[in-house]
Structure formats: C-alpha cells, structure tokens
Design a protein around this motif. Structure first.
Motif, mmCIF file in Angstrom:
data_model
loop_
_atom_site.group_PDB
_atom_site.id
_atom_site.type_symbol
_atom_site.label_atom_id
_atom_site.label_comp_id
_atom_site.label_asym_id
_atom_site.label_seq_id
_atom_site.Cartn_x
_atom_site.Cartn_y
_atom_site.Cartn_z
ATOM 1 N N ARG A 77 0.841 -1.195 0.000
ATOM 2 C CA ARG A 77 0.000 0.000 0.000
ATOM 3 C C ARG A 77 0.880 1.249 0.000
ATOM 4 N N ASP A 80 -0.476 6.051 3.492
ATOM 5 C CA ASP A 80 -1.890 6.200 3.826
ATOM 6 C C ASP A 80 -2.184 7.249 4.900
ATOM 7 N N GLY A 126 -4.147 9.023 2.378
ATOM 8 C CA GLY A 126 -4.387 8.059 1.312
ATOM 9 C C GLY A 126 -3.992 8.592 -0.055
ATOM 10 N N PRO A 165 -4.604 3.510 -1.676
ATOM 11 C CA PRO A 165 -5.627 3.544 -0.625
ATOM 12 C C PRO A 165 -6.633 4.691 -0.757
ATOM 13 N N MET A 202 -7.635 -0.175 -2.387
ATOM 14 C CA MET A 202 -8.396 -0.530 -1.200
ATOM 15 C C MET A 202 -9.794 0.051 -1.345
#
Length: 341
Positions: A77, A80, A126, A165, A202
């Motif tokens: 990821r 975030d 994000g 994200p 996500m």
C-alpha cells in the motif's frame, strides 16, 4: 511491514502478504529525518531531494520482504496516514528538529500547526496525498520496482501488487495508476528486465464500493480495508466508540463489536455490491480483505461465502484464519466428500 515480520508470516503458513504498510518503514532508524524534511519542504525540488534520501532505504526494505516471501505475492500500500503523524508536536522536539534540518523553530512549528485536521481519518491522507504530492507515489513506486528487479536478478520470483488507498472516485485511481505504470516501465527499461505486477486499490469508503464497476476498469484487484469501511459505513470512530459500543452490544443493538466481527448486514452488503459490480467489468478481479476482520473466524467465513480470493491478517493470526478458511470450505463441500467413514 518488515522482512522479519514477513518471515514470521511464512512460518505460520501465510501464502503472501495482503497489506504491506509502507508508512511504517518511515519510522525506522535513519528514515524519520528525511521523511520530516520532505514534509517541511517548501518546493517540489526540496521534496524530491528529501525523497531521494528515502528511496534506497525503502528499496532495501522491499528487497528484504520480497526475498523472505520467495515468490509469494506481496500487496504494497502506498502511503496512507496523514502527514501530521510523522512530525513532533512538543516544543522541545520541534526545536531539536529545526536544529537538525537547519531551519527556524518558528517555521517547524507553523508547518506542524498547518497540518492539524479536525477529522484526520477523513482528511488529507491516502491517495489524496499522492495526488497533491505525486513525487511521493513516484518514489515509492521506484523503490518497489527497483527492489523487484534486484531480487529477480537473484533468481527469485517476485510478484508486487501496488495498492492505492482510500479511492472513492475512479479518477483518483487513474491519476495514481499512471504514475505507477510509468515508473514500472522506466525501471524495466533501465534494468533491462521484465516483471509482472498488478495495480489495484483498497475499498474502504462507501462510494468506492458503490462505484466499483467504474473503479474496476482500472483496478486489477480490490482489497477491502474493513477497519475504515466499518467506520465510514456506520459513521462510528473506532478510536472513540468504546464508551458506547460495549453497552450497544449488551443491549443487542449490535450482536458483536463491529470492529471485531464484520457487520454482514451493513458493511457486508457493500462488500457484496463491490464484488458483483467489480467482476461485472473485470471477471478475473482478485478480491480480498486487509482489515482486522481478516483474523476473525466468522468474518473469514463470510469472505468465503461472497467469493473472495484471500484474507489478510497479522502474522500471528494466520493459523486462526487458515483454520476458519478450511472450515468454511468444508461447509461447501458435497456431503459425500465430507461424510465420516
């Protein structure tokens, strides 16, 4: 998030990493300084200079993780949390930071104050960070793909999956995906290698689930961030809910704490919508979850029921998740195959 944790996960039977949180790497030794320099930068050039210091450090972490996973897929990821989590908030620490970087205390203090948000969970974090500061996504992508190329050169198969994200609008994902793919092409050309990778997102806010058919035109996989999806669906802050969620469960308003056991009727309904819409556009869409619910047996069973491909949880909960997944699969097996002899 780190190579030793990846080795623990493999030892417990993990078949990949469903959530590698890159921001946790920034707190390691020698890394928080350049990260703070990046946050305090006034220009793109200054930010890029600070990020250039982080690049080899993050690349090294990815190399260790890829090597530990030895060919298993790794979902990474991009950054975030909001930036205020990386800066000091006490005066003494701010003065020390100012001296280290060579700027005034007043500048550090003013910058830290400007990062304050009333509701940071719904604020500047994000993919929003990557859109406003694309050089961050660029650095992280380069660290991932250079690490992939270096480990592949050792004869170890690598399967990075880059996860963007907090996407609620397909245009957010389009913006970030272009950066990721451009950097991947650059690295493959520079290194003279080819490697497989995926770009996905996500699903952690309701709009992302409801517009999943649009998002799936770009995303090659979905991972439900059920911690935030629960917060945004229920309108409940996980950090502030203890004072009323316990009596709520006692009064049977909720059968279980929805942050421990997945709320199938509300959050689960959004997950079903997202999977159905996403796969209507991309039939081979890979789907999993990466919230705390991935280690809860009841939630794992629900993930099986709605045809997810995998669940992700912390390394030490992997055996529980594997057992729950096996039980869910056996429930579906024909009676003739599960009948006792």
């Amino acid at each position: 998030d780190l190579p030793d944790q990846a080795l623990n996960a493999v030892a417990f039977g993990a078949e990949g990493i469903g959530l590698c949180r890159t921001e946790h790497m920034f707190f390691g030794e020698g890394k928080i300084g350049p990260m703070r320099e990046m946050i305090l930068a006034d220009t793109v050039q200054e930010r890029k200079a600070a990020l250039a210091k982080l690049l080899p450090l993050q690349r090294s972490d990815f190399e260790g993780i890829f090597e530990a996973m030895n060919g298993r897929p790794v979902t990474i990821r991009t950054i975030d949390p909001p930036l205020h989590e990386f800066v000091p908030h006490e005066e003494a620490a701010q003065r020390q930071l100012a001296a280290q970087i060579g700027i005034t205390y007043e500048k550090v203090h003013h910058r830290v104050e400007s990062l304050h948000e009333f509701n940071p969970m719904l604020g500047f974090r994000g993919c929003r960070l990557g859109i406003i500061f694309p050089e961050i996504t660029e650095m992280q992508s380069r660290a991932i793909f250079e690490a992939a190329a270096n480990i592949q050169a050792k004869g170890i198969k690598v399967e990075p999956e880059v996860m963007i994200p907090l996407v609620g609008n397909v245009k957010e994902l389009e913006h970030q995906e272009k950066i990721v793919r451009r950097v991947a092409d650059e690295v493959m050309k520079e290194k003279g290698v080819k490697f497989r990778y995926l770009v996905g997102t996500m699903i952690e806010i309701p709009r992302g689930a409801i517009t999943a058919d649009e998002i799936a035109t770009v995303a090659e996989f979905f991972s439900f961030g059920t911690n935030d999806l629960t917060q945004t669906t229920l309108g409940v802050s996980r950090d502030d809910a203890a004072r009323f969620l316990v009596p709520y469960v006692e009064k049977e308003i909720y059968p279980k704490d929805p942050f421990e056991v997945l709320d199938r009727v509300g959050v689960g309904a959004l997950m079903k919508i997202a999977i159905e819409k996403g796969r209507s556009v991309r039939s081979d869409l890979k789907v999993g979850i990466c919230g705390e619910h991935g280690g809860d047996p009841s939630s794992v069973e629900f993930c099986h029921e709605i045809n997810q491909n995998y669940v992700s949880c912390s390394p030490f909960r992997v055996p529980i998740a594997r057992l729950a997944a096996a039980r869910a699969a056996l429930k579906d097996a024909p009676a003739s195959k599960t009948k006792k002899k």
